[in-house]
Design a protein around this motif. Structure first.
Motif, short mmCIF file in Angstrom:
data_model
loop_
_atom_site.label_atom_id
_atom_site.label_comp_id
_atom_site.label_asym_id
_atom_site.label_seq_id
_atom_site.Cartn_x
_atom_site.Cartn_y
_atom_site.Cartn_z
N GLU A 54 0.83 -1.21 0.00
CA GLU A 54 0.00 0.00 0.00
C GLU A 54 0.86 1.25 0.00
O GLU A 54 1.82 1.36 0.76
N GLY A 55 0.48 2.18 -0.85
CA GLY A 55 1.08 3.50 -0.79
C GLY A 55 0.50 4.22 0.42
O GLY A 55 -0.44 3.75 1.05
N LYS A 56 1.07 5.34 0.76
CA LYS A 56 0.55 6.10 1.90
C LYS A 56 -0.72 6.83 1.51
O LYS A 56 -0.84 7.35 0.40
N ARG A 57 -1.67 6.87 2.42
CA ARG A 57 -2.89 7.64 2.19
C ARG A 57 -2.61 9.06 2.63
O ARG A 57 -2.58 9.38 3.81
N LEU A 58 -2.39 9.89 1.66
CA LEU A 58 -2.00 11.26 1.93
C LEU A 58 -2.95 12.22 1.24
O LEU A 58 -3.50 11.92 0.19
N PRO A 59 -3.13 13.39 1.82
CA PRO A 59 -3.99 14.39 1.17
C PRO A 59 -3.25 15.05 -0.01
O PRO A 59 -2.03 15.04 -0.08
N VAL A 60 -4.04 15.62 -0.92
CA VAL A 60 -3.47 16.37 -2.03
C VAL A 60 -2.95 17.69 -1.47
O VAL A 60 -3.70 18.46 -0.88
N ARG A 61 -1.67 17.94 -1.63
CA ARG A 61 -1.06 19.19 -1.14
C ARG A 61 -0.83 20.18 -2.27
O ARG A 61 -0.81 21.38 -2.05
N LYS A 62 -0.61 19.67 -3.47
CA LYS A 62 -0.31 20.57 -4.58
C LYS A 62 -0.94 20.05 -5.86
O LYS A 62 -0.86 18.87 -6.16
N VAL A 63 -1.58 20.95 -6.58
CA VAL A 63 -2.09 20.67 -7.93
C VAL A 63 -1.31 21.59 -8.86
O VAL A 63 -1.31 22.81 -8.68
N LYS A 119 -4.94 18.77 -25.59
CA LYS A 119 -4.91 17.48 -24.90
C LYS A 119 -4.47 17.71 -23.46
O LYS A 119 -3.62 18.57 -23.19
N ALA A 120 -5.03 16.93 -22.55
CA ALA A 120 -4.62 16.99 -21.15
C ALA A 120 -4.35 15.58 -20.67
O ALA A 120 -5.13 14.67 -20.92
N THR A 121 -3.21 15.40 -20.01
CA THR A 121 -2.84 14.12 -19.42
C THR A 121 -2.36 14.39 -18.00
O THR A 121 -2.17 15.54 -17.61
N LYS A 122 -2.17 13.32 -17.25
CA LYS A 122 -1.62 13.50 -15.91
C LYS A 122 -0.31 12.74 -15.81
O LYS A 122 -0.12 11.73 -16.47
N THR A 123 0.59 13.26 -15.01
CA THR A 123 1.83 12.55 -14.75
C THR A 123 1.60 11.68 -13.51
O THR A 123 0.62 11.89 -12.78
N PRO A 124 2.46 10.70 -13.24
CA PRO A 124 2.27 9.91 -12.02
C PRO A 124 2.25 10.79 -10.78
O PRO A 124 2.96 11.80 -10.70
N VAL A 125 1.40 10.43 -9.83
CA VAL A 125 1.27 11.19 -8.59
C VAL A 125 2.59 11.11 -7.82
O VAL A 125 3.18 10.04 -7.70
N GLU A 126 3.05 12.25 -7.31
CA GLU A 126 4.30 12.30 -6.54
C GLU A 126 4.00 12.50 -5.07
O GLU A 126 3.04 13.19 -4.71
N GLU A 127 4.84 11.93 -4.22
CA GLU A 127 4.73 12.19 -2.78
C GLU A 127 5.56 13.40 -2.44
O GLU A 127 6.70 13.51 -2.84
N LEU A 128 4.96 14.33 -1.69
CA LEU A 128 5.65 15.52 -1.22
C LEU A 128 5.66 15.49 0.30
O LEU A 128 4.80 16.09 0.93
N GLY A 129 6.53 14.77 0.91
CA GLY A 129 6.59 14.71 2.37
C GLY A 129 5.30 14.25 2.99
O GLY A 129 5.04 13.07 3.10
N ASN A 130 4.45 15.18 3.34
CA ASN A 130 3.18 14.85 4.02
C ASN A 130 1.97 14.98 3.11
O ASN A 130 0.86 15.15 3.58
N GLY A 131 2.18 14.91 1.81
CA GLY A 131 1.05 15.03 0.89
C GLY A 131 1.41 14.56 -0.50
O GLY A 131 2.49 14.03 -0.75
N LEU A 132 0.45 14.73 -1.41
CA LEU A 132 0.63 14.30 -2.79
C LEU A 132 0.61 15.50 -3.73
O LEU A 132 -0.06 16.49 -3.46
#
Length: 160
Positions: A54-63, A119-132
Motif C-alpha cells: 500500500e502507498g501512503k494515504r496522503l492528502p493532495v497538497r499541490k495541484v 490534450k490533457a494528461t496526468k503525470t504519475p502522482v508524486e509524494e511531497l513529504g506529508n502530501g501528494l
C-alpha cells in the motif's frame, strides 16, 4: 455450482487492475501490486496470490499544471474538482476517477476558446513529504478561428 475460470496472464492482470483501481479510488495512488500463481490442492487448480504494498494515504497538497500558456493556472483550478488540502483543517484526498474527469474538464475549457486539438494528461502522482502532488500536463495546440461570414441573397419580409 462452481463456475470455471481459466487462468492466463490477461485474467490475472485484469484482477490486478481492479484491485489497484480500488486502492487508487480510496486515496492510495502509489500502491504497488504484483502477483504470482501456485498449484492448488487439486491437480487442475491454480491459486493466484496478490502481493499488495500500500502507498501512503496522503492528502493532495499541490495541484500543478504544465504546458499551459493560454489559460492561466488560477483559471484552470476553477475548472477542476481535484483540490488542494488546506493545512490540517480541510483534507482533500486523491481520487483517480475525479482526476480522469478533470482531464475532460480541462480539455473542455480549451474547446470553449477554440483550441480543438488541446490534450490533457496526468503525470504519475508524486509524494511531497506529508502530501501528494497531482500534475496535469497540457498540450494546447493552435486555436481555430472562423473567417468572415457573408450572407448572400436577399432576405425579404413577408407582407400580410
Amino acid at each position: 455450482n462452481k463456475s470455471i475460470l481459466f487462468l492466463d496472464d490477461n485474467t490475472a492482470r485484469r484482477f490486478q487492475e481492479k484491485i489497484l483501481a480500488y486502492y487508487t479510488k480510496n486515496s492510495f495512488p502509489n500502491t504497488d501490486i504484483t502477483w504470482r500463481s501456485e498449484e492448488g490442492q487439486n491437480p487442475n487448480e491454480t491459486v493466484l496470490i496478490y502481493i499488495i504494498k500500500e502507498g501512503k494515504r496522503l492528502p493532495v497538497r499541490k495541484v500543478a499544471f504544465e504546458g499551459n500558456a493560454v489559460i492561466p493556472d488560477k483559471a484552470l483550478r476553477k475548472q477542476i474538482e481535484t483540490k488542494e488540502s488546506f493545512w490540517f483543517i480541510i483534507k482533500k484526498h486523491y481520487d483517480n476517477s475525479v482526476v480522469e474527469e478533470d482531464l475532460e474538464r480541462i480539455r473542455g475549457a480549451y474547446l470553449n476558446i477554440g483550441y480543438l486539438d488541446a490534450k490533457a494528461t496526468k503525470t504519475p502522482v508524486e509524494e511531497l513529504g506529508n502530501g501528494l502532488k497531482v500534475t496535469f500536463h497540457i498540450e494546447e495546440g493552435e486555436p481555430y478561428t472562423t473567417g468572415s461570414i457573408q450572407i448572400l441573397g436577399k432576405i425579404g419580409r413577408a407582407h400580410v
